[in-house]
Design a protein around this motif. Structure first.
Motif, short mmCIF file in Angstrom:
data_model
loop_
_atom_site.label_atom_id
_atom_site.label_comp_id
_atom_site.label_asym_id
_atom_site.label_seq_id
_atom_site.Cartn_x
_atom_site.Cartn_y
_atom_site.Cartn_z
N GLU A 1 66.59 76.73 -9.69
CA GLU A 1 66.62 76.23 -8.31
C GLU A 1 66.98 74.74 -8.28
O GLU A 1 67.75 74.29 -7.42
CB GLU A 1 65.26 76.45 -7.64
N ARG A 2 66.43 73.98 -9.21
CA ARG A 2 66.71 72.54 -9.25
C ARG A 2 68.17 72.27 -9.62
O ARG A 2 68.82 71.38 -9.05
CB ARG A 2 65.77 71.87 -10.25
N ILE A 3 68.69 73.02 -10.58
CA ILE A 3 70.07 72.79 -11.01
C ILE A 3 71.06 73.18 -9.93
O ILE A 3 72.04 72.48 -9.68
CB ILE A 3 70.34 73.55 -12.33
N THR A 4 70.82 74.30 -9.25
CA THR A 4 71.72 74.69 -8.16
C THR A 4 71.61 73.71 -6.99
O THR A 4 72.59 73.47 -6.29
CB THR A 4 71.43 76.12 -7.69
N GLU A 5 70.43 73.13 -6.79
CA GLU A 5 70.27 72.07 -5.79
C GLU A 5 71.18 70.89 -6.10
O GLU A 5 71.89 70.38 -5.23
CB GLU A 5 68.81 71.61 -5.77
N ILE A 6 71.19 70.47 -7.37
CA ILE A 6 72.05 69.36 -7.80
C ILE A 6 73.52 69.71 -7.61
O ILE A 6 74.33 68.88 -7.18
CB ILE A 6 71.77 69.01 -9.28
N PHE B 1 55.49 72.69 -19.67
CA PHE B 1 56.82 72.70 -20.26
C PHE B 1 57.40 71.29 -20.21
O PHE B 1 57.04 70.50 -19.34
CB PHE B 1 57.74 73.66 -19.49
N ARG B 2 58.28 70.96 -21.13
CA ARG B 2 58.95 69.66 -21.10
C ARG B 2 59.86 69.59 -19.88
O ARG B 2 60.48 70.59 -19.49
CB ARG B 2 59.76 69.45 -22.38
N ASP B 3 59.97 68.44 -19.28
CA ASP B 3 60.76 68.26 -18.06
C ASP B 3 62.20 67.90 -18.43
O ASP B 3 62.46 66.78 -18.90
CB ASP B 3 60.14 67.15 -17.20
N PRO B 4 63.16 68.81 -18.23
CA PRO B 4 64.55 68.51 -18.60
C PRO B 4 65.24 67.56 -17.64
O PRO B 4 66.34 67.07 -17.95
CB PRO B 4 65.22 69.89 -18.57
N PHE B 5 64.64 67.28 -16.51
CA PHE B 5 65.24 66.39 -15.52
C PHE B 5 64.83 64.93 -15.76
O PHE B 5 65.66 64.03 -15.76
CB PHE B 5 64.87 66.84 -14.10
N ARG B 6 63.53 64.71 -15.98
CA ARG B 6 63.04 63.35 -16.23
C ARG B 6 62.99 63.02 -17.72
O ARG B 6 62.94 61.86 -18.09
CB ARG B 6 61.65 63.18 -15.61
N LYS B 7 62.95 64.04 -18.55
CA LYS B 7 62.94 63.92 -20.01
C LYS B 7 61.73 63.09 -20.48
O LYS B 7 60.73 63.02 -19.80
CB LYS B 7 64.26 63.33 -20.51
N TYR C 1 70.80 77.12 -19.09
CA TYR C 1 70.49 77.62 -20.43
C TYR C 1 69.91 76.49 -21.30
O TYR C 1 68.83 76.60 -21.89
CB TYR C 1 71.77 78.17 -21.04
N LYS C 2 70.63 75.37 -21.35
CA LYS C 2 70.20 74.25 -22.19
C LYS C 2 68.91 73.62 -21.66
O LYS C 2 68.04 73.21 -22.44
CB LYS C 2 71.31 73.21 -22.28
N ALA C 3 68.79 73.54 -20.33
CA ALA C 3 67.58 72.95 -19.75
C ALA C 3 66.35 73.78 -20.09
O ALA C 3 65.27 73.24 -20.35
CB ALA C 3 67.74 72.81 -18.24
#
Length: 362
Positions: A222-227, A78-84, A176-178
């Motif tokens: 999990e990553r978004i709630t971590e942030i 999957f594409r990485d929405p964090f590092r893009k 949702y967007k990620a």
């Protein structure tokens, strides 16, 4: 922007062709998603072209200290929405060095079932509804709730808008967007009945891809709630008492169910599910007995009942399916902490491979 934020947002494409691959797997508890990153020489869009890797299984409850190496086998990208950029998320499953799947690898058996010719011919579709609860980090109490207290009774919060009714929308929309960016087939989101509780839907997805996409979506959450400094809970009944639990309702259809005369196929499939009810319950998530009480839009855990448009049933058939004479049904029994590989493959095994008088699909 701070120097740290500047560095995190660096665009590497102008200075290197290398990419970062985040290898993701399910840990020893069956719900603890783990990951680690590695540098690759260039973009990759096929998991078979990715190198296998390994990790210390003694630190994740998946191996002993004297033989701790566990092998990661890439299965989905999957594409990485964090590092893009060209960076990727990689869903992996886990094997011992001798090539045998380790006990916590639930994907292996699911792939075996979905690879069966009869199952492949039926093209099973899934739409999974993940309910979850957002908790305050320091108190493990739902966000928006008075500390040590309770909000008003359920009713105003479902699909609601307003600061006094909706809590955590920024996290939900970011997720949702990620997921859309990542290439996950996320169908939608909504606020749930209990305040601080939300839902996202993955699907329709075919076969094993439903589990791959679902785990990727959980990892991103999990990553978004971590942030955000918030805890996400997949407990089936996070708050005791007169509050809705959290499920993972699984919508399902086969090619035969979607074709003319499919409603009769659906009814036969439901009969098979009824015959294996307790076997399914045992595989549908730990602590689910606290949720499946016969109240709060559930059927009692010991009783199998199905009906049209009945949200208090084990299995619900939609009005449109009844009217059209074909379509899908919803298994409402899985808890929010279920393993999607287990649930999706078990439903396929029961409804497609199980013959009359048999309980193991053989």
């Amino acid at each position: 922007m701070s120097p740290l934020a500047d560095l995190l947002s660096l665009d590497l494409s102008g200075c290197t062709g290398k990419i970062i691959a985040e290898y993701i797997w399910v840990g020893g508890t069956g719900m603890d998603v783990r990951s680690k990153a590695r540098t690759l020489p260039g973009p990759v869009d096929d998991p078979s072209k990715l190198p296998k890797w390994n990790f210390d299984g003694s630190s994740t409850g998946q191996a002993t200290g004297d033989d701790s190496e566990v092998i990661l086998c890439p299965q989905a990208i999957f594409r990485d929405p964090f590092r893009k950029g060209n960076n990727i998320l990689v869903i992996c499953d886990c094997y011992a060095p001798n090539g045998e799947p380790i006990p916590s690898n639930k994907r292996y058996n699911a792939a075996r079932i979905f690879g069966h010719p009869e199952v492949k011919a039926e093209e099973p579709w899934y739409g999974i509804e993940q309910e979850y609860t957002l908790l305050q980090k320091d108190t493990n109490w739902p966000i928006g709730w008075p500390l040590g207290g309770y909000p008003g009774p359920q009713g105003p919060y479902y699909c609601a808008a307003g600061a006094e009714k909706s809590y955590g929308r920024d996290i939900v929309d970011a997720h949702y967007k990620a997921c859309l960016y990542a290439g996950i087939n996320i169908g939608g989101i909504n606020a749930e009945v209990m305040p601080g509780q939300w839902e996202f839907q993955v699907g329709p997805s075919v076969g094993i891809s439903a589990g791959d996409e679902f785990w990727a979506a959980r990892y991103i959450l999990e990553r978004i709630t971590e942030i955000a400094g918030v805890v996400v809970s997949f407990d089936p009944k996070p708050i005791p008492g007169e509050w809705n639990g959290a499920g993972a309702h699984t919508n399902y259809s086969t090619k035969s169910m979607r074709s003319e005369g499919g409603y009769e196929v659906i009814k036969k499939a439901i009969k098979k599910l009824e015959a294996r009810h307790m076997e399914h319950i045992a595989a549908y998530g730990e602590g689910n007995e606290r949720r499946l009480t016969g109240r709060h839009e559930t059927a009692d855990i010991n009783t199998f009942v199905w009906g049209v448009a009945n949200r208090g049933a084990s299995v619900r058939v939609g009005r449109d399916t009844e009217k059209e004479g074909k379509g899908y049904f919803e298994d409402r029994r899985p808890g929010s902490n279920m393993d999607p590989y287990v649930v999706t493959s078990l439903i396929a095994e029961t409804t497609i491979l199980c013959k009359a008088g048999l309980s193991n699909g053989k």
